[in-house]
Every structure is written in structure tokens, then in C-alpha cells.
Design an enzyme around this catalytic site. Structure first.
Site, mmCIF file in Angstrom:
data_model
loop_
_atom_site.group_PDB
_atom_site.id
_atom_site.type_symbol
_atom_site.label_atom_id
_atom_site.label_comp_id
_atom_site.label_asym_id
_atom_site.label_seq_id
_atom_site.Cartn_x
_atom_site.Cartn_y
_atom_site.Cartn_z
ATOM 1 N N GLY A 1 -5.972 0.691 18.223
ATOM 2 C CA GLY A 1 -4.943 0.410 17.225
ATOM 3 C C GLY A 1 -4.335 1.702 16.717
ATOM 4 N N ALA A 2 -3.142 1.578 16.130
ATOM 5 C CA ALA A 2 -2.453 2.785 15.655
ATOM 6 C C ALA A 2 -1.614 2.469 14.415
ATOM 7 C CB ALA A 2 -1.586 3.353 16.777
ATOM 8 N N ASP B 1 -10.319 2.789 1.168
ATOM 9 C CA ASP B 1 -10.596 2.366 2.550
ATOM 10 C C ASP B 1 -11.288 3.511 3.291
ATOM 11 O OD1 ASP B 1 -9.509 -0.162 2.287
ATOM 12 O OD2 ASP B 1 -7.511 0.450 2.954
ATOM 13 N N LYS C 1 0.808 -1.230 0.000
ATOM 14 C CA LYS C 1 0.000 0.000 0.000
ATOM 15 C C LYS C 1 0.843 1.283 0.000
ATOM 16 C CE LYS C 1 -4.313 -1.752 1.948
ATOM 17 N NZ LYS C 1 -5.366 -1.537 2.943
ATOM 18 N N ASN D 1 -3.780 1.838 22.270
ATOM 19 C CA ASN D 1 -2.983 0.911 21.474
ATOM 20 C C ASN D 1 -2.008 0.151 22.347
ATOM 21 O OD1 ASN D 1 -2.192 -0.132 18.875
ATOM 22 N ND2 ASN D 1 -0.261 0.958 19.153
ATOM 23 N N ARG D 2 -1.686 -1.089 21.926
ATOM 24 C CA ARG D 2 -0.713 -1.923 22.647
ATOM 25 C C ARG D 2 0.583 -1.157 22.873
ATOM 26 N NH1 ARG D 2 0.818 -7.293 19.520
ATOM 27 N NH2 ARG D 2 1.474 -5.736 17.999
ATOM 28 N N THR D 3 1.102 -0.535 21.807
ATOM 29 C CA THR D 3 2.320 0.264 21.926
ATOM 30 C C THR D 3 1.917 1.739 22.002
ATOM 31 O OG1 THR D 3 3.386 -1.379 20.521
ATOM 32 C CG2 THR D 3 4.599 0.668 20.898
ATOM 33 N N GLY E 1 -1.961 1.412 9.936
ATOM 34 C CA GLY E 1 -2.486 2.023 8.714
ATOM 35 C C GLY E 1 -4.001 2.180 8.729
HETATM 36 P P1 ATR Z 1 -2.917 -2.082 9.563
HETATM 37 O O1 ATR Z 1 -2.041 -1.356 8.587
HETATM 38 O O2 ATR Z 1 -3.854 -3.061 8.922
HETATM 39 O O3 ATR Z 1 -3.613 -1.155 10.502
HETATM 40 P P2 ATR Z 1 -0.707 -2.604 11.314
HETATM 41 O O4 ATR Z 1 -0.036 -1.385 10.797
HETATM 42 O O5 ATR Z 1 0.076 -3.834 11.513
HETATM 43 O O6 ATR Z 1 -1.930 -3.022 10.405
HETATM 44 O O7 ATR Z 1 -1.419 -2.166 12.684
HETATM 45 C C1 ATR Z 1 -2.018 -3.053 13.465
HETATM 46 C C2 ATR Z 1 -2.412 -2.360 14.777
HETATM 47 O O8 ATR Z 1 -3.016 -3.342 15.570
HETATM 48 C C3 ATR Z 1 -1.219 -1.827 15.546
HETATM 49 O O9 ATR Z 1 -1.627 -0.679 16.246
HETATM 50 C C4 ATR Z 1 -0.921 -2.961 16.509
HETATM 51 O O10 ATR Z 1 -0.371 -2.549 17.738
HETATM 52 P P3 ATR Z 1 1.176 -2.100 17.861
HETATM 53 O O11 ATR Z 1 1.242 -0.667 17.472
HETATM 54 O O12 ATR Z 1 1.495 -2.324 19.296
HETATM 55 O O13 ATR Z 1 1.957 -3.005 16.950
HETATM 56 C C5 ATR Z 1 -2.290 -3.507 16.765
HETATM 57 N N1 ATR Z 1 -2.231 -4.941 17.070
HETATM 58 C C6 ATR Z 1 -1.942 -5.937 16.221
HETATM 59 N N2 ATR Z 1 -1.979 -7.122 16.861
HETATM 60 C C7 ATR Z 1 -2.309 -6.858 18.152
HETATM 61 C C8 ATR Z 1 -2.518 -7.659 19.312
HETATM 62 N N3 ATR Z 1 -2.407 -8.984 19.279
HETATM 63 N N4 ATR Z 1 -2.881 -7.026 20.445
HETATM 64 C C9 ATR Z 1 -3.008 -5.693 20.495
HETATM 65 N N5 ATR Z 1 -2.817 -4.889 19.431
HETATM 66 C C10 ATR Z 1 -2.480 -5.450 18.280
#
Ligand code: ATR
Length: 259
Positions: free
Chosen positions: A127-128, A105, A69, A150-152, A130
Site C-alpha cells: 500500500g502507499a 497512529d 486527518k 502497491n496497486r498503483t 496515509g
Molecule cells: P489510508 O489513508 O488508510 O492508507 P488510502 O490513502 O486510500 O487509505 O490508501 C489505501 C492504499 O491501499 C492505497 O495504496 C491503495 O492503492 P492505490 O494507491 O492503487 O489506490 C491500496 N488499496 C486500496 N484498495 C485496494 C485494492 N482493492 N487492491 C489493492 N490495493 C488497494
């Protein structure tokens, strides 16, 4: 739909791409709207060769999935605003010999939320990555109050700096009107997981899960049991594809998913 000498070739690219439901969905849209085209899936193409092929073979559109992407943007001749801001495109359209990069999207998110009142409402984005960025872009002209979790935490802070809003933690959440899950948590095969464990939903809330496999995630099922209004990611998936077809063929297509 019969294939003849006028059938246009469209593609979906990704790596992996085997799981993609785009060929099946596009086939359904083409058949139901009288469009003489076919979509094939190509795994891990050379992007520069792909653009030459698009122009040479006069393809209509290429749907772009992970991990291309961002990389694909440099090959486009025309880049729209959403793609510029998000640094991500999910669609290439060939128009008058030029390749246009779009991000449908964002349109899919807007369509999924079209009946939800966002004015001065508190919106929690889980989440944080794309997808979270696409949600924030889609909400930019509303008067929604954004909360990021978000996790991170640093990744959420980065997005709150770019798009506004406040980073929060689950134990300090106040009243939230709309919850949007942009993480992959709960996606098949890990359908027993939820991004909001032990959360108490209420009937005044709307919950939108971008995950669409399964259609009813654990998050949505728990929210529904508490009377919350639920929006499945399948709506966004279908709407982003309808927008791709609209951009390519200049019609406003409809699709019936049960047929
Ligand atoms: P996309 O582009 O589809 O959004 P991505 O960039 O991989 O995919 O983002 C996934 C998001 O989901 C991220 O915010 C990720 O958290 P981190 O920033 O900590 O990596 C979150 N995510 C993915 N798997 C997770 C899990 N098992 N538990 C909690 N958060 C998760």
C-alpha cells in the site's frame, strides 16, 4: 461510570463515523483507568466550529478519522513533527487553551512492532496511502530495509522517494522478514480478499496487518498456517487510543479488552 458535573466531553469525528469503534474503546479505557470522561461520535462537523466548541466546552481530546486527518491540521495551534511530515493528524488535544495536533497512529505502529527486531531486516510495505506513510515514519529510526508494493506503482514510487526503499512486484520478491499490510484489502465485509494472493509465507517471517476488522484477516490466517508470527491491527488500534488518553490525561493507561 456515572456521568456527573465533572464529566469531560471528548469526540471522534469522521464522515462516515457510524462504524467507528473509538467511542466503545475509549469508554473501556476511561472506565478501567478512573477517567471521568465520555466520547461521542460526530459526523461531518464544520471544522472551524468544532475547534471553537472544543475550547468553549473544554473538551480533552478529539479523535480524527477519515476524511479529516489532513484538513484538521490548519486549525491546530501546535503541530508535532509526525503530523508535519505526514500531513495527517488523528488526534487533537486541548492543553492550556491551545489545540495540539498529534498522530498517534505512529505510536500505535511502534507499539505493535515493539518486540520485532528490525535491524537490517527486509520490510515489505503493502500500500502507499496515509497508513503506509505512517508506517514509514514509524520505521524511520530503525535500520530496516524498505520494500514497497502497491496497486498503483507511481504512488509507491512517491513514497520510496520520500522515505527511501525500493519498489517491487510480487513475482520478484526475495526473502522478506516483515510484511506490513496498510491497504484495506481483507477488511470486513470483503474478508475473503488478501493483498498477497498465492504468496508462500515461512516461519521466519512476521506479518502485521493494519486491518482490524476482522481481527484475523485472510492474510494473517494464511501466514499463521505457515508458522509466521502474526500481529493483528487491533493491537495498533488499541495502542493509538491509549496514546491519545496518555497525551490528554498525563497517565499511562492500560486496557483489558476481554472484560
Ligand atoms: P489510508 O489513508 O488508510 O492508507 P488510502 O490513502 O486510500 O487509505 O490508501 C489505501 C492504499 O491501499 C492505497 O495504496 C491503495 O492503492 P492505490 O494507491 O492503487 O489506490 C491500496 N488499496 C486500496 N484498495 C485496494 C485494492 N482493492 N487492491 C489493492 N490495493 C488497494
Amino acid at each position: 461510570m456515572t456521568i456527573d458535573t465533572s464529566t469531560q466531553l471528548n469526540l471522534v469525528i469522521g464522515n462516515p463515523v457510524k462504524h467507528s469503534r473509538s467511542p466503545e474503546l475509549h469508554k473501556r479505557i476511561y472506565e478501567q483507568n478512573g477517567i471521568n470522561a465520555i466520547m461521542l461520535a460526530i459526523e461531518n462537523p464544520n471544522l472551524s466550529d468544532l475547534i471553537v466548541a472544543m475550547k468553549t466546552l473544554n473538551m480533552g481530546l478529539i479523535a480524527v478519522t477519515l476524511p479529516f486527518k489532513t484538513q484538521i491540521i490548519q486549525y491546530a495551534d501546535v503541530i508535532n513533527d509526525a503530523v508535519k511530515v505526514l500531513g495527517a493528524a488523528n488526534t487533537l488535544i486541548l492543553k492550556n487553551g491551545q489545540v495540539h495536533a498529534h498522530n498517534t497512529d505512529v505510536d500505535g505502529i511502534n507499539a505493535a512492532l515493539k518486540d520485532v527486531d528490525l535491524n537490517n531486516k527486509k520490510v515489505l510495505i503493502l500500500g502507499a496511502g496515509g497508513a503506509a506513510r505512517a508506517v514509514a515514519y514509524a520505521l524511520k529510526d530503525t535500520h530496516a530495509d524498505l520494500f514497497w508494493m502497491n496497486r498503483t506503482k507511481e504512488n509507491a514510487e512517491e513514497l520510496s522517494n520520500q522515505f527511501g526503499g525500493t519498489v517491487v512486484e510480487q513475482d520478484k520478491l526475495g526473502q522478506i522478514d516483515l510484511i506490513i499490510n496498510t491497504t484495506s484489502v481483507g477488511m470486513s465485509p470483503k474478508i475473503d480478499e488478501t493483498p498477497l494472493p498465492d504468496y508462500v509465507f515461512n516461519q521466519n517471517q512476521t506479518v502485521f496487518d493494519l486491518v482490524y476488522t476482522p481481527k484475523e484477516t485472510r492474510l494473517l490466517s494464511e501466514a499463521r498456517k505457515s508458522g509466521a508470527h502474526c500481529i493483528s491491527g487491533e493491537i495498533m488500534f488499541v495502542e493509538q487510543a491509549l496514546k491519545q488518553v496518555e497525551l490528554c490525561y498525563g497517565i499511562s493507561p492500560q486496557v483489558e479488552m476481554s472484560s
